[in-house]
Design an enzyme around this catalytic site. Structure first.
Site, mmCIF file in Angstrom:
data_model
loop_
_atom_site.group_PDB
_atom_site.id
_atom_site.type_symbol
_atom_site.label_atom_id
_atom_site.label_comp_id
_atom_site.label_asym_id
_atom_site.label_seq_id
_atom_site.Cartn_x
_atom_site.Cartn_y
_atom_site.Cartn_z
ATOM 1 N N ASP A 184 0.847 -1.203 0.000
ATOM 2 C CA ASP A 184 0.000 0.000 0.000
ATOM 3 C C ASP A 184 0.883 1.253 0.000
ATOM 4 O O ASP A 184 1.789 1.370 0.834
ATOM 5 C CB ASP A 184 -0.884 -0.043 1.259
ATOM 6 C CG ASP A 184 -1.972 1.007 1.254
ATOM 7 O OD1 ASP A 184 -2.453 1.361 0.165
ATOM 8 O OD2 ASP A 184 -2.354 1.459 2.361
ATOM 9 N N ASN A 241 -10.291 0.605 -0.134
ATOM 10 C CA ASN A 241 -9.269 0.429 0.905
ATOM 11 C C ASN A 241 -9.774 0.849 2.280
ATOM 12 O O ASN A 241 -10.312 1.963 2.428
ATOM 13 C CB ASN A 241 -8.049 1.290 0.588
ATOM 14 C CG ASN A 241 -7.282 0.817 -0.619
ATOM 15 O OD1 ASN A 241 -7.703 -0.087 -1.328
ATOM 16 N ND2 ASN A 241 -6.131 1.423 -0.848
ATOM 17 N N ILE A 242 -9.558 -0.015 3.264
ATOM 18 C CA ILE A 242 -10.014 0.258 4.630
ATOM 19 C C ILE A 242 -8.888 -0.034 5.615
ATOM 20 O O ILE A 242 -8.326 -1.127 5.616
ATOM 21 C CB ILE A 242 -11.241 -0.616 4.987
ATOM 22 C CG1 ILE A 242 -12.383 -0.353 3.998
ATOM 23 C CG2 ILE A 242 -11.709 -0.357 6.422
ATOM 24 C CD1 ILE A 242 -12.937 -1.579 3.364
HETATM 25 P P1 13P Z 1 -8.633 4.654 5.745
HETATM 26 O O1 13P Z 1 -7.577 4.481 6.793
HETATM 27 O O2 13P Z 1 -9.217 6.010 5.741
HETATM 28 O O3 13P Z 1 -9.658 3.559 5.806
HETATM 29 O O4 13P Z 1 -7.871 4.516 4.331
HETATM 30 C C1 13P Z 1 -7.149 3.341 4.054
HETATM 31 C C2 13P Z 1 -6.403 3.446 2.765
HETATM 32 O O5 13P Z 1 -6.803 4.130 1.846
HETATM 33 C C3 13P Z 1 -5.168 2.662 2.636
HETATM 34 O O6 13P Z 1 -4.511 2.930 1.449
#
Ligand code: 13P
Length: 220
Positions: free
Chosen positions: A77, A212-213
């Site tokens: 990520d 994405n979370i």
């Molecule tokens: P949040 O932490 O706001 O859920 O976003 C996660 C994300 O986009 C990881 O790339």
């Protein structure tokens, strides 16, 4: 995984993992839901878990020993150029190169190199245009997409973390323009925490295939 989602009009979650317990919980929940899942690993989380090789070995062993039957991808990520190279070597199935803070020329140059490296080893690659909190320029999105990336993160007013009370919501007109400019490539919605379900559904209808979370699980 994402082409199937795009064509089937649903979204695949990327849940970030930060340790063994997170990974176990995400795998358990996605197996129960019969949902494919992308395990996202930030460079900080990778370092915390002693390195990307440890993460790859842990995930592979857990998928095996938990008897997971849903498709599982392991994805870097917001990777740097060096982090992307390290994950390609460590056995990840996918990487994200986040060159959104570079000029578009430099982002194009570095993304292009990493597309070649990732594809040579059978990994998929996500790129980013327009930093989190900004609205991406559709022409720049088209330029990056043309490099042969597999999915694209483009800012449409989404942010990481909890949304402020005065947040205006996602910019669906911008999403529509980006979708039309990028040849139906699966789009990625970062900052999934706190986005209302109906906005998620609308984003999926406009080309988003990956959500994405991270923060939501941090809070829990
Ligand atoms: P949040 O932490 O706001 O859920 O976003 C996660 C994300 O986009 C990881 O790339």
């Amino acid at each position: 995984m994402l082409i199937k989602a795009r064509d089937g009009h649903y979204g695949v979650p990327q849940f970030n993992i930060n340790n063994l317990e997170w990974t176990k919980s995400v795998l358990t929940a996605c197996e129960e839901m019969k949902s494919p899942v992308i395990l996202g690993v930030s460079e900080g989380a990778g370092k915390y878990m002693t390195g990307f090789k440890t993460v790859a070995a842990m995930v592979s062993a857990m998928v095996d020993s938990m008897g997971i039957t849903v498709p599982v991808a392991l994805h870097l990520d917001h990777g740097t150029y060096e982090g992307c190279k390290a994950c390609i070597e460590a056995g990840f199935s996918s990487i994200m190169f986040d060159g959104s803070h570079y000029s578009i020329e430099e982002n194009v140059e570095k993304t292009k190199e990493l597309v070649a490296l990732a594809h040579a080893k059978g990994l998929s690659i996500e790129a980013e245009v327009g930093s989190i909190g900004e609205i991406a320029d559709p022409e720049e999105c088209a330029k990056i997409t043309a490099l042969g990336i597999d999915f694209l993160a483009a800012g449409i007013g989404n942010i990481h973390g909890v949304y402020p009370a005065n947040w205006k919501g996602l910019d669906f007109e911008a999403l529509d323009r980006i979708h039309k400019a990028t040849n139906n490539i699966p789009l990625v919605l970062h900052g999934g925490t706190g986005i209302p379900d109906e906005m998620i559904a609308k984003a999926i209808s406009l080309g988003v295939s990956k959500i994405n979370i991270n923060t939501e699980c941090q809070l829990v």
